[in-house]
Motif scaffolding. Structure first.
Motif, PDB file in Angstrom:
ATOM      1  N   GLN A 283      77.086  -9.951  63.671  1.00 42.35           N
ATOM      2  CA  GLN A 283      77.580  -8.737  63.060  1.00 42.35           C
ATOM      3  C   GLN A 283      76.960  -7.693  63.532  1.00 42.35           C
ATOM      4  OE1 GLN A 283      80.355  -8.262  61.587  1.00 42.35           O
ATOM      5  NE2 GLN A 283      79.935  -6.295  61.221  1.00 42.35           N
ATOM      6  N   SER A 284      75.487  -7.666  63.238  1.00 45.13           N
ATOM      7  CA  SER A 284      74.629  -6.621  63.642  1.00 45.13           C
ATOM      8  C   SER A 284      74.771  -5.904  65.205  1.00 45.13           C
ATOM      9  CB  SER A 284      73.359  -6.910  63.619  1.00 45.13           C
ATOM     10  OG  SER A 284      72.384  -5.882  63.786  1.00 45.13           O
ATOM     11  N   THR A 285      75.050  -6.848  66.156  1.00 52.30           N
ATOM     12  CA  THR A 285      75.088  -6.522  67.367  1.00 52.30           C
ATOM     13  C   THR A 285      76.716  -5.749  67.602  1.00 52.30           C
ATOM     14  OG1 THR A 285      73.969  -8.339  68.179  1.00 52.30           O
ATOM     15  CG2 THR A 285      75.281  -7.592  69.705  1.00 52.30           C
ATOM     16  N   ILE A 286      77.699  -6.517  67.028  1.00 49.89           N
ATOM     17  CA  ILE A 286      78.988  -5.902  66.838  1.00 49.89           C
ATOM     18  C   ILE A 286      79.029  -4.522  66.401  1.00 49.89           C
ATOM     19  CG2 ILE A 286      81.375  -6.178  65.874  1.00 49.89           C
ATOM     20  CD1 ILE A 286      80.929  -9.140  66.200  1.00 49.89           C
TER      21      ILE A 286
ATOM     22  N   THR B 278      77.967  23.747  70.760  1.00 47.77           N
ATOM     23  CA  THR B 278      78.223  22.288  71.148  1.00 47.77           C
ATOM     24  C   THR B 278      77.187  21.218  70.563  1.00 47.77           C
ATOM     25  OG1 THR B 278      79.037  23.150  73.268  1.00 47.77           O
ATOM     26  CG2 THR B 278      78.447  20.834  73.498  1.00 47.77           C
ATOM     27  N   SER B 279      75.823  21.678  70.591  1.00 49.08           N
ATOM     28  CA  SER B 279      74.890  20.596  70.165  1.00 49.08           C
ATOM     29  C   SER B 279      75.304  20.150  68.729  1.00 49.08           C
ATOM     30  CB  SER B 279      73.705  20.924  70.675  1.00 49.08           C
ATOM     31  OG  SER B 279      73.148  21.912  69.673  1.00 49.08           O
ATOM     32  N   ALA B 280      75.552  21.311  67.975  1.00 45.61           N
ATOM     33  CA  ALA B 280      75.786  21.157  66.528  1.00 45.61           C
ATOM     34  C   ALA B 280      77.098  20.305  66.419  1.00 45.61           C
ATOM     35  CB  ALA B 280      75.799  22.338  65.880  1.00 45.61           C
ATOM     36  N   ALA B 281      78.017  20.702  67.007  1.00 47.29           N
ATOM     37  CA  ALA B 281      79.494  19.992  66.813  1.00 47.29           C
ATOM     38  C   ALA B 281      79.281  18.453  67.142  1.00 47.29           C
ATOM     39  CB  ALA B 281      80.409  20.670  67.751  1.00 47.29           C
ATOM     40  N   VAL B 282      78.513  18.265  68.278  1.00 53.80           N
ATOM     41  CA  VAL B 282      78.130  16.881  68.722  1.00 53.80           C
ATOM     42  C   VAL B 282      77.718  15.962  67.636  1.00 53.80           C
ATOM     43  CG1 VAL B 282      77.248  15.302  70.544  1.00 53.80           C
ATOM     44  CG2 VAL B 282      78.657  17.211  71.359  1.00 53.80           C
ATOM     45  N   THR B 283      76.324  16.610  67.334  1.00 52.43           N
ATOM     46  CA  THR B 283      75.748  16.120  66.197  1.00 52.43           C
ATOM     47  C   THR B 283      76.308  15.780  64.996  1.00 52.43           C
ATOM     48  OG1 THR B 283      73.760  17.015  67.201  1.00 52.43           O
ATOM     49  CG2 THR B 283      73.318  16.023  65.264  1.00 52.43           C
ATOM     50  N   ILE B 284      77.093  16.611  64.462  1.00 49.64           N
ATOM     51  CA  ILE B 284      77.771  16.401  63.403  1.00 49.64           C
ATOM     52  C   ILE B 284      78.686  15.152  63.460  1.00 49.64           C
ATOM     53  CG2 ILE B 284      79.393  17.261  61.672  1.00 49.64           C
ATOM     54  CD1 ILE B 284      77.883  20.056  61.937  1.00 49.64           C
ATOM     55  N   ALA B 285      79.451  15.358  64.475  1.00 48.20           N
ATOM     56  CA  ALA B 285      80.341  14.260  64.713  1.00 48.20           C
ATOM     57  C   ALA B 285      79.756  13.031  65.012  1.00 48.20           C
ATOM     58  CB  ALA B 285      81.283  14.635  66.155  1.00 48.20           C
ATOM     59  N   ARG B 286      78.532  12.867  65.667  1.00 45.83           N
ATOM     60  CA  ARG B 286      77.878  11.560  65.873  1.00 45.83           C
ATOM     61  C   ARG B 286      77.330  10.764  64.467  1.00 45.83           C
ATOM     62  NH1 ARG B 286      73.650  11.398  70.011  1.00 45.83           N
ATOM     63  NH2 ARG B 286      73.694   9.121  69.507  1.00 45.83           N
TER      64      ARG B 286
ATOM     65  N   THR C 197      79.932  -1.345  68.494  1.00 46.05           N
ATOM     66  CA  THR C 197      81.267  -0.237  68.051  1.00 46.05           C
ATOM     67  C   THR C 197      80.457   0.934  67.927  1.00 46.05           C
ATOM     68  OG1 THR C 197      82.125  -2.481  67.053  1.00 46.05           O
ATOM     69  CG2 THR C 197      82.928  -0.201  66.415  1.00 46.05           C
ATOM     70  N   GLY C 198      79.650   1.135  66.999  1.00 43.72           N
ATOM     71  CA  GLY C 198      78.877   2.355  66.779  1.00 43.72           C
ATOM     72  C   GLY C 198      78.705   3.419  67.938  1.00 43.72           C
ATOM     73  N   LEU C 199      77.974   2.536  68.901  1.00 43.79           N
ATOM     74  CA  LEU C 199      77.937   3.255  70.261  1.00 43.79           C
ATOM     75  C   LEU C 199      79.257   3.776  70.719  1.00 43.79           C
ATOM     76  CD1 LEU C 199      75.558   3.960  72.345  1.00 43.79           C
ATOM     77  CD2 LEU C 199      75.855   1.811  73.354  1.00 43.79           C
ATOM     78  N   ILE C 200      79.942   3.021  71.234  1.00 42.34           N
ATOM     79  CA  ILE C 200      81.492   3.191  71.537  1.00 42.34           C
ATOM     80  C   ILE C 200      81.942   4.453  70.933  1.00 42.34           C
ATOM     81  CG2 ILE C 200      83.768   2.580  72.006  1.00 42.34           C
ATOM     82  CD1 ILE C 200      82.476  -0.346  72.853  1.00 42.34           C
ATOM     83  N   VAL C 201      82.008   4.174  69.465  1.00 48.84           N
ATOM     84  CA  VAL C 201      82.626   5.440  68.594  1.00 48.84           C
ATOM     85  C   VAL C 201      81.785   6.715  68.782  1.00 48.84           C
ATOM     86  CG1 VAL C 201      83.268   6.070  66.323  1.00 48.84           C
ATOM     87  CG2 VAL C 201      83.625   3.805  67.162  1.00 48.84           C
ATOM     88  N   ALA C 202      80.557   6.487  68.674  1.00 53.43           N
ATOM     89  CA  ALA C 202      79.698   7.903  68.763  1.00 53.43           C
ATOM     90  C   ALA C 202      79.931   8.549  70.192  1.00 53.43           C
ATOM     91  CB  ALA C 202      78.279   7.457  68.537  1.00 53.43           C
ATOM     92  N   GLY C 203      80.113   7.629  71.160  1.00 50.73           N
ATOM     93  CA  GLY C 203      80.117   8.354  72.604  1.00 50.73           C
ATOM     94  C   GLY C 203      81.342   8.963  72.634  1.00 50.73           C
ATOM     95  N   ALA C 204      82.688   8.384  72.128  1.00 49.90           N
ATOM     96  CA  ALA C 204      83.991   8.870  72.262  1.00 49.90           C
ATOM     97  C   ALA C 204      84.060  10.344  71.382  1.00 49.90           C
ATOM     98  CB  ALA C 204      84.899   8.016  71.736  1.00 49.90           C
ATOM     99  N   VAL C 205      83.472  10.006  70.285  1.00 48.83           N
ATOM    100  CA  VAL C 205      83.440  11.134  69.246  1.00 48.83           C
ATOM    101  C   VAL C 205      82.797  12.588  69.799  1.00 48.83           C
ATOM    102  CG1 VAL C 205      82.661  11.945  66.950  1.00 48.83           C
ATOM    103  CG2 VAL C 205      84.011  10.082  67.045  1.00 48.83           C
ATOM    104  N   ALA C 206      81.582  12.122  70.343  1.00 48.95           N
ATOM    105  CA  ALA C 206      80.831  13.261  71.059  1.00 48.95           C
ATOM    106  C   ALA C 206      81.626  13.874  72.162  1.00 48.95           C
ATOM    107  CB  ALA C 206      79.666  12.683  71.631  1.00 48.95           C
ATOM    108  N   TRP C 207      82.428  12.983  72.901  1.00 53.69           N
ATOM    109  CA  TRP C 207      83.257  13.700  74.009  1.00 53.69           C
ATOM    110  C   TRP C 207      84.189  14.587  73.559  1.00 53.69           C
ATOM    111  CZ3 TRP C 207      88.386  12.816  75.220  1.00 53.69           C
ATOM    112  CH2 TRP C 207      88.659  13.238  76.765  1.00 53.69           C
ATOM    113  N   LEU C 208      84.731  14.028  72.387  1.00 52.77           N
ATOM    114  CA  LEU C 208      85.966  14.893  71.815  1.00 52.77           C
ATOM    115  C   LEU C 208      85.503  16.171  70.980  1.00 52.77           C
ATOM    116  CD1 LEU C 208      87.930  11.998  69.922  1.00 52.77           C
ATOM    117  CD2 LEU C 208      88.693  13.409  71.771  1.00 52.77           C
ATOM    118  N   ALA C 209      84.232  16.037  70.434  1.00 54.66           N
ATOM    119  CA  ALA C 209      83.635  17.222  69.936  1.00 54.66           C
ATOM    120  C   ALA C 209      83.269  18.399  71.053  1.00 54.66           C
ATOM    121  CB  ALA C 209      82.490  16.950  69.428  1.00 54.66           C
TER     122      ALA C 209
END
Length: 94
Positions: free
Chosen positions: A7-10, A64-72, A14-26
């Motif tokens: 569960q921890s690994t999953i 950009t860095s503020a938006a990405v940080t908040i999104a992550r 998942t967190g890594l993938i979501v954070a990357g996608a959200v950073a790209w969108l931001a």
């Protein structure tokens, strides 16, 4: 123990993938807003340095860095809540 590690690994993956996608969108959202406000895209490191003012570079980097940080942060918190809910549902007797 193995179930908790899985569960921890999953959750981490998942967190890594979501954070990357959200950073790209931001980043894309900031690019779009910048272009709408100024008429051109925000400066990038590969742009010709003679055409860009330093103030514009600093502003673009800060926004950009503020938006990405908040999104992550929001994505990480949401992923943790989701992982906790999934973990709780896995432990319930059926």
């Amino acid at each position: 123990m193995a179930d908790e590690e899985t569960q921890s690994t999953i959750a981490k993956v998942t967190g890594l993938i979501v954070a990357g996608a959200v950073a790209w969108l931001a980043t894309k959202a900031v690019d779009t807003a910048w272009k709408a406000a100024s008429g051109h895209k925000p400066p990038k490191p590969e742009d010709d340095a003679d055409d860009i003012r330093i103030g514009e570079v600093v502003a673009a980097a800060a926004i950009t860095s503020a938006a990405v940080t908040i999104a992550r942060v929001l994505a990480t918190r949401g992923t943790k809540k989701f992982a906790k809910r999934v973990d709780t549902n896995r432990r319930l007797p059926r």
